[in-house]
Design an enzyme around this catalytic site. Sequence first.
Site, PDB file in Angstrom:
ATOM      1  N   ASP A 323       1.018  -1.284  -0.183  1.00  0.00           N
ATOM      2  CA  ASP A 323      -0.011   0.041   0.007  1.00  0.00           C
ATOM      3  C   ASP A 323       0.843   1.245  -0.102  1.00  0.00           C
ATOM      4  O   ASP A 323       1.523   1.482   1.017  1.00  0.00           O
ATOM      5  CB  ASP A 323      -0.857  -0.163   1.295  1.00  0.00           C
ATOM      6  CG  ASP A 323      -1.822   1.102   1.313  1.00  0.00           C
ATOM      7  OD1 ASP A 323      -1.613   1.994   0.661  1.00  0.00           O
ATOM      8  OD2 ASP A 323      -2.994   0.776   1.901  1.00  0.00           O
ATOM      9  N   HIS A 324       0.933   1.868  -0.974  1.00  0.00           N
ATOM     10  CA  HIS A 324       1.957   2.846  -1.099  1.00  0.00           C
ATOM     11  C   HIS A 324       1.589   4.137  -0.370  1.00  0.00           C
ATOM     12  O   HIS A 324       2.519   5.263  -0.198  1.00  0.00           O
ATOM     13  CB  HIS A 324       1.853   3.535  -2.692  1.00  0.00           C
ATOM     14  CG  HIS A 324       3.070   4.082  -3.135  1.00  0.00           C
ATOM     15  ND1 HIS A 324       4.220   4.640  -2.453  1.00  0.00           N
ATOM     16  CD2 HIS A 324       3.696   4.520  -4.304  1.00  0.00           C
ATOM     17  CE1 HIS A 324       5.128   4.947  -2.904  1.00  0.00           C
ATOM     18  NE2 HIS A 324       4.897   4.739  -4.165  1.00  0.00           N
ATOM     19  N   ARG A 325       0.288   4.116   0.388  1.00  0.00           N
ATOM     20  CA  ARG A 325       0.093   5.265   1.287  1.00  0.00           C
ATOM     21  C   ARG A 325       0.952   5.137   2.571  1.00  0.00           C
ATOM     22  O   ARG A 325       1.236   6.050   3.289  1.00  0.00           O
ATOM     23  CB  ARG A 325      -1.308   5.298   1.582  1.00  0.00           C
ATOM     24  CG  ARG A 325      -2.559   5.687   0.428  1.00  0.00           C
ATOM     25  CD  ARG A 325      -3.495   5.274   0.866  1.00  0.00           C
ATOM     26  NE  ARG A 325      -4.007   3.910   1.293  1.00  0.00           N
ATOM     27  CZ  ARG A 325      -5.048   3.455   1.472  1.00  0.00           C
ATOM     28  NH1 ARG A 325      -6.216   4.277   1.815  1.00  0.00           N
ATOM     29  NH2 ARG A 325      -5.219   2.140   1.848  1.00  0.00           N
TER      30      ARG A 325
END
Length: 351
Positions: A323-325
């Site tokens: 999850d790039h967040r």
Amino acid sequence: PENETQAEEASKLEEVKAAKQPSVIEQETLSEKHTQAATQLSSTLPVSEPNDQALVYAGPAVRRLANQLGVDISKVNGTGPKQRILKEDIHTYVKQTMMAAPSSGQATMQDLPKFDFSKWGEIETKPLTKIQHLSAKNLQRAWQMIPHVTQFDEASVSDLEQFRKEENLRLKAKGVKLTMLAFIIKASVKALQTFPKFCASLSDDGKSIVYKHYYHIGFAADTENGLVVPVIRDADQKTVVEIANDLAQLSDRARNKKLKPQEMQGGCFTISSLGGIGGTAFTPIVNWPEVAILGVSRSQEKVVLTDNGVKSNLMLPLSLSYDHRVIDGADAARFTAYLAYLLSDTRRLLL
Ligand code: CAO
């Protein structure tokens, strides 16, 4: 699940309220003082702003329906007497909201053209199993909600594979089979301990990261009813042999439909191994609310150039989706490099 609990609590509250209070029609004719008191009670419902609720005329059953569907009742137009909200109004509101969804950029199944495949040949329609239906919902949600990126790497596992084979000969008599996946789980726990962000979740409001100080590892198991993810509890406190035993038992229970719901809950990180089947790499979907998933493909002998000439190494492909967040690309590259480092020499798993 928390929303469900809220909805349940709200509906219980409504039941208590309905039992303790005069009927809705009577309520409408109550004095202002009484109406204010009723308003105070309804303001404890978690569905919307108390002041909006105060102006809404709706019976307990209608409010309950709104709660169950997650509808903010103050936004619904009432078509009953004195603009009272009816059940039909809630359904109309839900329909309109769903139809309006495409304008927010989200396509729905209703937007797609319909096909009659039987025009082109014989067809057969089979319903999805319960598991397939549930995983379709979860996968779709994770796919739409999480900005996924996949990092690919390879681990040289020649030593590990030799060690595994030797140990399996010794352990055979005890009925133990050490699988590659058991070692990968052990290595993943070490990597999670070294990079705690991978053993975390994004908070509900998206403003903080919740770090977990436990290491429950899920693994995807393919069953004839669909994909399930049993969870190995406290993998950090288990030896590779214990993990291998858990793997064997949980996969067996999964295939015989014996898994209990709690055996599929509470995971921090998931591993999906297709190594026994084939393939060189794939892009697994993060098992929300987790933030990363490791895909493992089939290991292959590859020729590598070393200072001492050409050498053949058994290379294990790793595909880490994240999850790039929560996780940056550099973290992901470090994570897979560290996993490859651990797997390339069995002794490192002991440290
Ligand atoms: N590379 C090469 N060979 C591998 C391998 C790898 N990475 N991983 C396993 N193998 C080989 C093993 O050596 C074994 O062969 P032998 O019996 O000759 O030793 C064979 O494949 C079977 O492997 P295994 O018994 O170790 O089982 P596993 O650990 O690979 O798999 C399980 C267990 C439950 C993960 C698996 O049965 C399964 O369900 N896999 C599918 C998971 C899945 O569907 N993922 C996709 C999810 S996203 O849609």
